[in-house]
Design an enzyme around this catalytic site. Sequence first.
Site, PDB file in Angstrom:
ATOM      1  N   VAL A   1       2.416  18.565   8.157  1.00 35.05           N
ATOM      2  CA  VAL A   1       3.073  18.403   6.851  1.00 35.05           C
ATOM      3  C   VAL A   1       4.053  19.555   6.593  1.00 35.05           C
ATOM      4  CG1 VAL A   1       1.311  16.969   5.729  1.00 35.05           C
ATOM      5  CG2 VAL A   1       1.074  19.456   5.690  1.00 35.05           C
TER       6      VAL A   1
ATOM      7  N   LYS B   1       0.838  -1.210   0.000  1.00 34.96           N
ATOM      8  CA  LYS B   1       0.000   0.000   0.000  1.00 34.96           C
ATOM      9  C   LYS B   1       0.865   1.249   0.000  1.00 34.96           C
ATOM     10  CE  LYS B   1      -1.845   1.707   4.030  1.00 34.96           C
ATOM     11  NZ  LYS B   1      -1.681   3.168   4.141  1.00 34.96           N
ATOM     12  N   ASN B   2       1.848   1.294   0.903  1.00 33.57           N
ATOM     13  CA  ASN B   2       2.616   2.528   1.074  1.00 33.57           C
ATOM     14  C   ASN B   2       3.592   2.794  -0.067  1.00 33.57           C
ATOM     15  OD1 ASN B   2       1.221   3.027   3.372  1.00 33.57           O
ATOM     16  ND2 ASN B   2       2.909   2.621   4.797  1.00 33.57           N
TER      17      ASN B   2
ATOM     18  N   ILE C   1       7.741   7.342  17.026  1.00 31.40           N
ATOM     19  CA  ILE C   1       7.371   8.054  15.782  1.00 31.40           C
ATOM     20  C   ILE C   1       6.068   8.847  15.950  1.00 31.40           C
ATOM     21  CG2 ILE C   1       6.928   7.806  13.295  1.00 31.40           C
ATOM     22  CD1 ILE C   1       9.708   6.821  13.994  1.00 31.40           C
TER      23      ILE C   1
ATOM     24  N   ARG D   1      -8.727  -0.644   4.584  1.00 32.91           N
ATOM     25  CA  ARG D   1      -7.873   0.386   3.969  1.00 32.91           C
ATOM     26  C   ARG D   1      -6.523  -0.192   3.577  1.00 32.91           C
ATOM     27  NH1 ARG D   1      -6.589   5.227   7.378  1.00 32.91           N
ATOM     28  NH2 ARG D   1      -5.309   5.444   5.536  1.00 32.91           N
TER      29      ARG D   1
ATOM     30  N   ARG E   1       0.523  14.744  13.301  1.00 34.66           N
ATOM     31  CA  ARG E   1       0.930  14.504  11.908  1.00 34.66           C
ATOM     32  C   ARG E   1       0.903  15.741  11.004  1.00 34.66           C
ATOM     33  NH1 ARG E   1      -1.163   8.647  10.015  1.00 34.66           N
ATOM     34  NH2 ARG E   1       0.684   8.763   8.732  1.00 34.66           N
TER      35      ARG E   1
ATOM     36  N   ASP F   1       4.668   0.799  12.100  1.00 33.75           N
ATOM     37  CA  ASP F   1       3.500   0.084  11.567  1.00 33.75           C
ATOM     38  C   ASP F   1       3.455  -1.387  11.993  1.00 33.75           C
ATOM     39  OD1 ASP F   1       2.569   2.352  10.379  1.00 33.75           O
ATOM     40  OD2 ASP F   1       3.100   1.789   8.329  1.00 33.75           O
TER      41      ASP F   1
ATOM     42  N   CYS G   1      -4.921  13.018  13.177  1.00 37.58           N
ATOM     43  CA  CYS G   1      -5.605  11.748  12.979  1.00 37.58           C
ATOM     44  C   CYS G   1      -5.498  10.992  14.288  1.00 37.58           C
ATOM     45  CB  CYS G   1      -5.006  10.968  11.822  1.00 37.58           C
ATOM     46  SG  CYS G   1      -3.418  10.245  12.180  1.00 37.58           S
TER      47      CYS G   1
HETATM   48  C1  UD1 Z   1       4.205   6.958   6.525  1.00 37.94           C
HETATM   49  C2  UD1 Z   1       3.386   5.735   6.296  1.00 37.94           C
HETATM   50  C3  UD1 Z   1       2.803   5.247   7.618  1.00 37.94           C
HETATM   51  C4  UD1 Z   1       3.909   5.052   8.650  1.00 37.94           C
HETATM   52  C5  UD1 Z   1       4.765   6.300   8.755  1.00 37.94           C
HETATM   53  C6  UD1 Z   1       6.001   6.107   9.633  1.00 37.94           C
HETATM   54  C7  UD1 Z   1       2.571   6.069   4.043  1.00 37.94           C
HETATM   55  C8  UD1 Z   1       1.399   6.361   3.155  1.00 37.94           C
HETATM   56  N1  UD1 Z   1       2.315   6.056   5.364  1.00 37.94           N
HETATM   57  O1  UD1 Z   1       3.344   7.975   7.021  1.00 37.94           O
HETATM   58  O2  UD1 Z   1       2.130   4.018   7.390  1.00 37.94           O
HETATM   59  O3  UD1 Z   1       3.336   4.795   9.918  1.00 37.94           O
HETATM   60  O4  UD1 Z   1       5.253   6.685   7.446  1.00 37.94           O
HETATM   61  O5  UD1 Z   1       6.773   5.059   9.165  1.00 37.94           O
HETATM   62  O6  UD1 Z   1       3.652   5.826   3.584  1.00 37.94           O
HETATM   63  N2  UD1 Z   1       6.181  14.867  10.655  1.00 37.94           N
HETATM   64  C9  UD1 Z   1       6.306  16.225  10.886  1.00 37.94           C
HETATM   65  N3  UD1 Z   1       6.259  17.077   9.820  1.00 37.94           N
HETATM   66  C10 UD1 Z   1       6.072  16.650   8.545  1.00 37.94           C
HETATM   67  C11 UD1 Z   1       5.945  15.267   8.319  1.00 37.94           C
HETATM   68  C12 UD1 Z   1       5.993  14.399   9.391  1.00 37.94           C
HETATM   69  O7  UD1 Z   1       6.472  16.660  12.029  1.00 37.94           O
HETATM   70  O8  UD1 Z   1       6.030  17.481   7.642  1.00 37.94           O
HETATM   71  C13 UD1 Z   1       6.258  13.906  11.777  1.00 37.94           C
HETATM   72  C14 UD1 Z   1       4.991  13.095  11.981  1.00 37.94           C
HETATM   73  O9  UD1 Z   1       4.056  13.789  12.770  1.00 37.94           O
HETATM   74  C15 UD1 Z   1       5.530  11.845  12.656  1.00 37.94           C
HETATM   75  C16 UD1 Z   1       6.901  11.674  11.999  1.00 37.94           C
HETATM   76  O10 UD1 Z   1       7.228  12.933  11.451  1.00 37.94           O
HETATM   77  O11 UD1 Z   1       5.687  12.064  14.032  1.00 37.94           O
HETATM   78  C17 UD1 Z   1       6.985  10.635  10.918  1.00 37.94           C
HETATM   79  O12 UD1 Z   1       5.909  10.820  10.031  1.00 37.94           O
HETATM   80  P1  UD1 Z   1       5.989  10.448   8.492  1.00 37.94           P
HETATM   81  O13 UD1 Z   1       7.168   9.604   8.220  1.00 37.94           O
HETATM   82  O14 UD1 Z   1       5.810  11.684   7.691  1.00 37.94           O
HETATM   83  O15 UD1 Z   1       4.694   9.555   8.319  1.00 37.94           O
HETATM   84  P2  UD1 Z   1       3.821   9.488   7.023  1.00 37.94           P
HETATM   85  O16 UD1 Z   1       4.693   9.718   5.841  1.00 37.94           O
HETATM   86  O17 UD1 Z   1       2.588  10.313   7.197  1.00 37.94           O
END
Ligand code: UD1
Length: 417
Positions: free
Chosen positions: A124, A22-23, A327, A397, A122, A305, A117
């Site tokens: 961006v 999926k990812n 994380i 999902r 989380r 995960d 969520c």
């Molecule tokens: C992806 C995976 C998810 C997995 C996660 C961590 C996908 C679609 N999803 O989610 O299944 O659990 O990686 O391995 O690939 N963060 C920030 N700022 C940002 C982005 C992230 O502070 O701009 C923080 C997040 O809140 C979190 C950490 O960084 O605490 C890691 O998140 P991230 O690796 O971005 O997770 P996803 O990419 O959303």
Amino acid sequence: MDKLLITGGRPLAGEVRISGAKNAALPIMCAALLTDQPLALDNVPRLMDVRTMAKLLGLMGVEVGPQADGRLQLQASQIKDPVAGYEMVKTMRASVLVLGPLLARCGRAKVSLPGGCAIGARPVDQHVKGLQAMGAVITVEHGYMNATANRLKGARIVMDLVTVTGTENLLLAAALAEGTTVLENAAREPEVVDLANCLKAMGARIEGAGTDTIRIEGVGSLAGARHRVMPDRIETGTFLSAVVAAGGKVRLVNTAADTLGATLEKLREAGAKIAIAGGAIEVEMAGRPQSVSLTTAPYPGFATDMQAQFMALDCVASGTGQITETIFENRFMHAQELQRLGADISIQDNTAVVKGVERLLGANVMATDLRASASLVVAGLVAQGETLIDRIYHLDRGYEALEHKLSGLGAKIARVR
Ligand code: UD1
């Protein structure tokens, strides 16, 4: 609403085929936005998140072919509307992956902010910061990120923390930017490598994917390609942990053992016999597992995960395991549900101490997120009597035909209303 009814206490035996990841599929589908030619994908899992991404791309004008036998063809001949609305983004955070490629292809994009969520805040900000460094102007209004750019320009971007989709968004954008982009402190997850391989097949120039420094020489245009999505390492790990918890002997095919280092190590520590042969993994478990302790970390560390499934394993293991989540700040919701089955878990900040019990007893439980649901399935397979899991749309999902695959291994599991 569908529920899963599991009658636990049976060992698992036989063979199961693992689906595409999926990812990896989600960011790779977004790569279709970067070219007007067709992107033909194989090994695409049949999942709600894949359908959601296909719908989102379709709303922008991407032609999405039928999904059959793992094949899916996408063609963005033109993009009519570079927008990802709130209704889509709120159902799937990974929708934010369209931001980078839309900006690179169309020079503008409007993407809803994902918001929080169940497992944490989380944000961006790293996606936004990286695109701004490449020359994008991004404002936030009415809950939407409005981004514009003439042609994106290559930049050196040092990410403040390791983010998987953040790295992917910037990789997608940089592929079509003018000049060289260097991503430092990039995520090393295998799904990032799979995306880079797909982009390279489309003509992108990328070096270093899989390390923490990725170098991308932007090109003027990308072509269509054919790409096979990597096997799902989290689905693989979920089946492996189910076998180690419930006992039995199972062969998993269509896997990539080299992406599962930390998981396999912990399962061996729990007492599993694991053999790897080409794309197959054989796991055999007799008796009660030993507790394992772990701390989640970015790849190649132990995957967040997989944390919930290992908590389920520790619940029935002999000994006490400590599980530390680094994380996401709120990723222990499954603990309370596991306690309903008789688990002995105490939580202090981001560490759960799990004392293994001799037996769990079936009960009604509620899935709270995707991997939490998987942990309830693992626990349900071991618990005596019936476990009824509510809100399994979370499972749909991210797991393809989970109950059919588990039935094929001898589990007593059914979808009920
Ligand atoms: C992806 C995976 C998810 C997995 C996660 C961590 C996908 C679609 N999803 O989610 O299944 O659990 O990686 O391995 O690939 N963060 C920030 N700022 C940002 C982005 C992230 O502070 O701009 C923080 C997040 O809140 C979190 C950490 O960084 O605490 C890691 O998140 P991230 O690796 O971005 O997770 P996803 O990419 O959303």
